[in-house]
Design a protein around this motif. Sequence first.
Motif, short mmCIF file in Angstrom:
data_model
loop_
_atom_site.label_atom_id
_atom_site.label_comp_id
_atom_site.label_asym_id
_atom_site.label_seq_id
_atom_site.Cartn_x
_atom_site.Cartn_y
_atom_site.Cartn_z
N GLN A 1 -1.91 3.03 -11.11
CA GLN A 1 -0.99 3.51 -10.08
C GLN A 1 -1.59 3.41 -8.68
OE1 GLN A 1 2.35 4.60 -11.02
NE2 GLN A 1 1.42 3.32 -12.58
N HIS A 2 -2.82 2.92 -8.60
CA HIS A 2 -3.53 2.76 -7.33
C HIS A 2 -4.06 1.33 -7.21
CE1 HIS A 2 -3.49 7.04 -8.22
NE2 HIS A 2 -3.52 7.23 -6.92
N SER A 3 -3.21 0.38 -7.54
CA SER A 3 -3.65 -1.01 -7.58
C SER A 3 -3.86 -1.61 -6.19
CB SER A 3 -2.65 -1.86 -8.36
OG SER A 3 -1.39 -1.84 -7.72
N ASN A 4 -3.16 -1.12 -5.20
CA ASN A 4 -3.30 -1.62 -3.84
C ASN A 4 -4.54 -0.99 -3.20
OD1 ASN A 4 -3.00 -1.84 -0.92
ND2 ASN A 4 -0.92 -2.52 -1.32
N PRO A 5 -5.44 -1.80 -2.66
CA PRO A 5 -6.64 -1.23 -2.03
C PRO A 5 -6.32 -0.25 -0.91
CG PRO A 5 -6.84 -3.61 -2.22
CD PRO A 5 -5.45 -3.26 -2.63
N TRP A 6 -5.22 -0.46 -0.20
CA TRP A 6 -4.86 0.47 0.87
C TRP A 6 -4.42 1.82 0.32
CZ3 TRP A 6 -6.39 0.54 5.57
CH2 TRP A 6 -6.83 -0.64 6.15
N THR A 7 -3.84 1.85 -0.85
CA THR A 7 -3.51 3.13 -1.49
C THR A 7 -4.78 3.90 -1.75
OG1 THR A 7 -1.55 2.17 -2.53
CG2 THR A 7 -2.38 4.21 -3.48
N ARG A 8 -5.78 3.22 -2.28
CA ARG A 8 -7.05 3.88 -2.55
C ARG A 8 -7.72 4.33 -1.26
NH1 ARG A 8 -7.11 -0.53 -5.97
NH2 ARG A 8 -8.72 -1.61 -4.79
N ARG A 9 -7.62 3.56 -0.20
CA ARG A 9 -8.21 3.95 1.09
C ARG A 9 -7.53 5.19 1.66
NH1 ARG A 9 -8.03 -2.16 2.28
NH2 ARG A 9 -10.06 -2.80 1.47
N TRP A 10 -6.20 5.24 1.58
CA TRP A 10 -5.48 6.43 2.06
C TRP A 10 -5.89 7.66 1.25
CZ3 TRP A 10 -3.36 7.21 6.53
CH2 TRP A 10 -2.80 6.15 7.25
N HIS A 11 -6.06 7.47 -0.05
CA HIS A 11 -6.52 8.58 -0.90
C HIS A 11 -7.92 9.04 -0.47
CE1 HIS A 11 -3.80 9.35 -4.37
NE2 HIS A 11 -3.25 8.25 -3.91
N PHE A 12 -8.78 8.10 -0.23
CA PHE A 12 -10.14 8.42 0.18
C PHE A 12 -10.13 9.23 1.48
CE2 PHE A 12 -14.19 7.75 2.26
CZ PHE A 12 -15.10 7.92 1.23
N ILE A 13 -9.36 8.77 2.46
CA ILE A 13 -9.26 9.48 3.74
C ILE A 13 -8.67 10.88 3.54
CG2 ILE A 13 -8.10 9.48 6.00
CD1 ILE A 13 -8.26 6.35 5.84
#
Length: 114
Positions: A11-23
Amino acid sequence: MEEFWAFYVSQHSNPWTRRWHFIGTLSGLLCVLFAAVSGVWAFVVASPLLGYGLAWYSHFFVEGNVPATFGHPFWSLLCDFRMFGLMLTGNMDKEIKRLGKRPVLQEFHTEDNE
């Protein structure tokens, strides 16, 4: 946990999704830390607003899916911290490769694991 983790990563395949989560996770943790140090406890309230707000933004506007938190809040929080730790140490890409392109259920059902 491992089965849900595979679903969570899918459900977090897009790297930008993971970056937003990290932030979001980092912002939330910093709010709690600032509240503890300063005594301004309003930052504790800001913590989930920032953390979840940025993560949910990424799901609705970047990934194009519904946050797993809506159906599985506890597992999602644990997996978010796991993803945060892997990203912090530079191991998330390795974890994505480890999981490979194996099929993952579109929807994770807790009753399947009981």
